[in-house]
Design a protein around this motif. Structure first.
Motif, PDB file in Angstrom:
ATOM      1  N   ASN A 123       0.787  -1.401  -0.161  1.00 49.33           N
ATOM      2  CA  ASN A 123       0.248  -0.274   0.233  1.00 49.33           C
ATOM      3  C   ASN A 123       0.605   1.470  -0.004  1.00 49.33           C
ATOM      4  O   ASN A 123       2.205   1.480   0.994  1.00 49.33           O
ATOM      5  CB  ASN A 123      -1.103   0.482   1.206  1.00 49.33           C
ATOM      6  CG  ASN A 123      -1.765  -1.223   1.405  1.00 49.33           C
ATOM      7  OD1 ASN A 123      -2.457  -1.793   0.489  1.00 49.33           O
ATOM      8  ND2 ASN A 123      -1.553  -2.094   2.483  1.00 49.33           N
ATOM      9  N   ILE A 124       0.295   2.223  -0.285  1.00 45.68           N
ATOM     10  CA  ILE A 124       1.184   3.130  -0.978  1.00 45.68           C
ATOM     11  C   ILE A 124       1.815   4.276   0.476  1.00 45.68           C
ATOM     12  O   ILE A 124       0.267   4.565   1.151  1.00 45.68           O
ATOM     13  CB  ILE A 124       0.682   4.205  -1.497  1.00 45.68           C
ATOM     14  CG1 ILE A 124       0.796   3.889  -3.455  1.00 45.68           C
ATOM     15  CG2 ILE A 124       0.923   5.755  -1.411  1.00 45.68           C
ATOM     16  CD1 ILE A 124      -0.102   4.326  -4.553  1.00 45.68           C
ATOM     17  N   LYS A 125       2.344   4.403   1.565  1.00 49.32           N
ATOM     18  CA  LYS A 125       2.109   5.271   2.579  1.00 49.32           C
ATOM     19  C   LYS A 125       4.007   6.228   2.292  1.00 49.32           C
ATOM     20  O   LYS A 125       5.362   5.513   2.216  1.00 49.32           O
ATOM     21  CB  LYS A 125       2.361   3.885   3.598  1.00 49.32           C
ATOM     22  CG  LYS A 125       2.622   4.572   4.947  1.00 49.32           C
ATOM     23  CD  LYS A 125       2.701   3.666   5.883  1.00 49.32           C
ATOM     24  CE  LYS A 125       3.363   4.161   7.025  1.00 49.32           C
ATOM     25  NZ  LYS A 125       2.045   5.316   7.662  1.00 49.32           N
ATOM     26  N   ALA A 126       3.607   6.749   2.987  1.00 47.08           N
ATOM     27  CA  ALA A 126       4.876   8.153   2.687  1.00 47.08           C
ATOM     28  C   ALA A 126       5.504   8.067   4.402  1.00 47.08           C
ATOM     29  O   ALA A 126       4.678   7.446   5.242  1.00 47.08           O
ATOM     30  CB  ALA A 126       4.734   9.758   2.561  1.00 47.08           C
ATOM     31  N   TYR A 127       6.784   7.647   4.414  1.00 51.61           N
ATOM     32  CA  TYR A 127       8.195   7.472   5.817  1.00 51.61           C
ATOM     33  C   TYR A 127       8.173   8.811   5.853  1.00 51.61           C
ATOM     34  O   TYR A 127       9.138   9.862   4.865  1.00 51.61           O
ATOM     35  CB  TYR A 127       8.744   6.540   5.785  1.00 51.61           C
ATOM     36  CG  TYR A 127       7.454   4.786   5.384  1.00 51.61           C
ATOM     37  CD1 TYR A 127       6.894   4.616   6.050  1.00 51.61           C
ATOM     38  CD2 TYR A 127       7.319   4.484   4.678  1.00 51.61           C
ATOM     39  CE1 TYR A 127       6.409   3.311   6.588  1.00 51.61           C
ATOM     40  CE2 TYR A 127       6.874   3.943   4.320  1.00 51.61           C
ATOM     41  CZ  TYR A 127       6.447   2.961   5.067  1.00 51.61           C
ATOM     42  OH  TYR A 127       5.528   2.044   5.397  1.00 51.61           O
ATOM     43  N   GLY A 128       8.469   9.533   7.084  1.00 47.98           N
ATOM     44  CA  GLY A 128       9.368  10.596   7.636  1.00 47.98           C
ATOM     45  C   GLY A 128       9.125  11.533   6.716  1.00 47.98           C
ATOM     46  O   GLY A 128       8.430  12.418   6.649  1.00 47.98           O
ATOM     47  N   ASP A 129      10.438  11.917   6.245  1.00 46.22           N
ATOM     48  CA  ASP A 129      10.839  13.543   5.635  1.00 46.22           C
ATOM     49  C   ASP A 129      11.123  12.543   4.143  1.00 46.22           C
ATOM     50  O   ASP A 129      11.238  13.855   3.424  1.00 46.22           O
ATOM     51  CB  ASP A 129      12.236  13.491   5.759  1.00 46.22           C
ATOM     52  CG  ASP A 129      12.147  14.370   7.154  1.00 46.22           C
ATOM     53  OD1 ASP A 129      11.150  14.362   7.690  1.00 46.22           O
ATOM     54  OD2 ASP A 129      13.440  13.380   7.796  1.00 46.22           O
ATOM     55  N   GLY A 130      10.579  11.701   3.509  1.00 50.87           N
ATOM     56  CA  GLY A 130      10.378  11.905   2.166  1.00 50.87           C
ATOM     57  C   GLY A 130      11.690  11.086   1.535  1.00 50.87           C
ATOM     58  O   GLY A 130      12.105  12.214   0.105  1.00 50.87           O
ATOM     59  N   VAL A 131      13.443  11.439   2.327  1.00 53.31           N
ATOM     60  CA  VAL A 131      14.277  11.165   1.714  1.00 53.31           C
ATOM     61  C   VAL A 131      15.041  10.468   1.500  1.00 53.31           C
ATOM     62  O   VAL A 131      16.127   9.848   1.118  1.00 53.31           O
ATOM     63  CB  VAL A 131      15.359  12.184   2.932  1.00 53.31           C
ATOM     64  CG1 VAL A 131      14.938  13.917   2.897  1.00 53.31           C
ATOM     65  CG2 VAL A 131      15.529  11.789   4.172  1.00 53.31           C
TER      66      VAL A 131
END
Length: 530
Positions: free
Chosen positions: A246-254
């Protein structure tokens, strides 16, 4: 993604192949007293080899890597500077907005730097608590690791940093290690449906069936996403996923980052403090197990980062210029060739090499890069090496002209008394053809993406190593050789307990299925206790 905090500054760094070759000449091959190892300055300032992106001192973490050697070296140096910027005391993992380039690397500054305010791997795997990122960091670090991989014995696969190896400086003191992770990696580990700090959670994550998430690649054409595949950061056309795809963003996207640091105690009189990035630490004596507080100096730093589209990660390494000489013919040594830098005060001695070593009194007989002998408890007939015996460490593969050219530029940007005038880039290993992202149910070995330099496949001269982190394996394996072939989850049947509290990582038995991979990270197999 800000998560209610001030986000790390991000820029795009896309570098062309405009390079700068330094005119260099090797020193003599016979043993001699060490000098400062620097090429004499000509008075002409170095050219800027970094044609795009920030080439000055900046807290901005580069977002996009390159496809050229000089570009990757610029990417590495910009990362080193951003990570060594003063950390915000009220916001762990982020640069202090009040800090300036003029104060970068001041000798008296022992405030935590950005990477030092990340979370230590052992702390994360100790409890795996969500929300732990914002917790207050201890004022004094506790250093207990004497091996890069903690309590993991990888000797039977000739792995760098075997659990039975340690490194002793010329003052008879042990070198200590710590491994930090950034917020992106921390959130990936702690924000799944199952806790990835446990063996059961890792097994669950690695075996998810995965999904195809891009409309432009309908099943079955698109690559499956999911599994134990850590984030690569935000990028147009790219989304990170959780274990199930599943699409998910983590932290600062770095992207996920692991920082591996090596520290050695400095003289109590402070005589070397002006040339080291220092910290106050509690260290544990490996013999008596007594603890005492010392000032330690940074001698080595690995920066491993998974950033789109380098699915196989990028691997950068830096060292202090006083560490060791280069290996010379016939058992000799030569001072390393360094870029010109008028701010460098000549060294008085090497940290891990003695020019006047006496084979009659040295337990290693002054043999270069000889590993120590560790004896398991209760084993008769085994004579261990003394922990306080100085070692003779030399660099097998000298640093190349391209890395030196980029170091020359960033040194020219440093304040005159910055301690970072004494740190140099050794090299970067990165995938030239990354291919598809790592998907679910991946087993070792993982692909290396046609790495540059090639590592063991290209011969000894292609092996990237740090003399403080891979002291005894400089002829055997580069970063990707080890991480692609042996980094696996903790629930693998090939991980067993050994004497002395070590874990033994062995090759699978003939005919046995290969272990599930842990996305090039050894932390899952070294840190998991549950």
């Amino acid at each position: 993604m800000t998560n209610g905090t001030t986000r790390i500054g991000i820029t795009t760094l896309a570098i062309t192949a405009a390079g700068l070759a330094l005119a260099i000449g090797l020193g003599g091959c016979k043993p001699k007293a060490p000098g400062n190892g620097a090429v004499a300055a000509t008075g002409t300032p170095p050219a800027n080899p970094c044609t795009l992106g920030s080439a000055t001192l900046s807290p901005v973490l580069p977002q996009q890597s390159s496809s050229t050697e000089v570009g990757m070296d610029c990417f590495a140096w910009q990362s080193f500077i951003a990570l060594n910027w003063q950390a915000d005391p009220n916001n762990p993992g982020y640069p202090d907005p009040s800090a300036t380039a003029a104060t970068f690397g001041m000798p008296t500054d022992q405030t935590p730097k950005v990477w030092e305010s990340y979370l230590e791997a052992g702390t994360v795997f100790g409890n795996g608590l969500k929300g732990q990122w914002k917790a207050k960091r201890p004022a004094t670090r506790s250093l207990t690791r004497t091996s890069k991989f903690g309590a993991l014995d990888m000797s039977d696969i000739t792995q760098a940093g075997s659990g039975h190896h340690w490194l002793t400086n010329q003052r008879g003191e042990i070198t200590y290690y710590e491994i930090m992770m950034n917020r992106d990696e921390y959130e990936f580990i702690t924000e799944q449906k199952m806790d990835l700090t446990t063996a059961a959670g890792q097994q669950w994550c690695a075996t998810r069936p995965g999904k195809v998430i891009s409309d432009s690649f309908p099943p079955p054409k698109g690559p499956l996403r999911g599994g134990l595949t850590m984030p690569e950061g935000q990028e147009p056309g790219w989304d990170d996923t959780d274990c199930e795809g599943n699409i998910k963003a983590y932290g600062d996207g770095v992207g996920a980052m692991e920082i591996k640091a090596s520290w050695t105690p400095l003289p109590a009189d402070g005589s070397l403090n002006s040339r080291y990035k220092t910290a106050v630490a509690m260290i544990t004596d490996p013999v008596t197990h007594a603890q005492h507080q010392v000032t330690v100096g940074l001698v080595g730093l690995h920066i491993a980062r998974k950033r789109f589209a380098a699915h196989e990660w990028t691997w950068s390494t830096f060292e202090h210029i006083d560490n060791s000489p280069d290996e010379g013919p016939n058992g000799g040594f030569t001072d390393p060739v360094l870029p010109p830098n008028p701010n460098i005060v000549p060294r008085t001695a090497y940290t891990f090499f003695g020019a006047s070593c006496d084979p009659a009194t040295n337990p290693y007989k002054c043999v270069h890069n000889a590993p120590p002998t560790w004896c398991p408890p209760g084993i008769l007939g085994c004579t261990p090496s003394p922990y306080n015996a100085p070692m003779q460490i030399t660099r097998i593969n000298p640093v190349g002209a391209v890395a030196n050219s980029v170091t020359a530029w960033y040194w020219s940007q440093m304040p005159a008394n910055s301690v970072y005038n004494y740190y140099r880039l050794i090299d970067v290993q990165w995938p030239q053809t990354p291919g598809n992202p790592i998907g679910p149910k991946q087993t070792i070995p993982l692909p290396q993406g046609n790495p540059m330099p090639k590592g063991s496949a290209g011969g000894q001269s292609q092996i990237l190593s740090n003399t403080t982190l891979e002291s005894f394996q400089q002829k055997s394996n580069a970063c990707m050789d080890c991480h692609a072939n042996y980094a696996q989850i903790a629930s693998s049947p090939s991980v067993t307990a050994t004497a002395g509290g070590f874990r033994k990582l062995s090759r699978p038995a003939p005919g046995a299925p290969p272990p599930y991979a842990s996305d090039y990270s050894f932390l899952f197999v070294t840190e998991t206790r549950r």
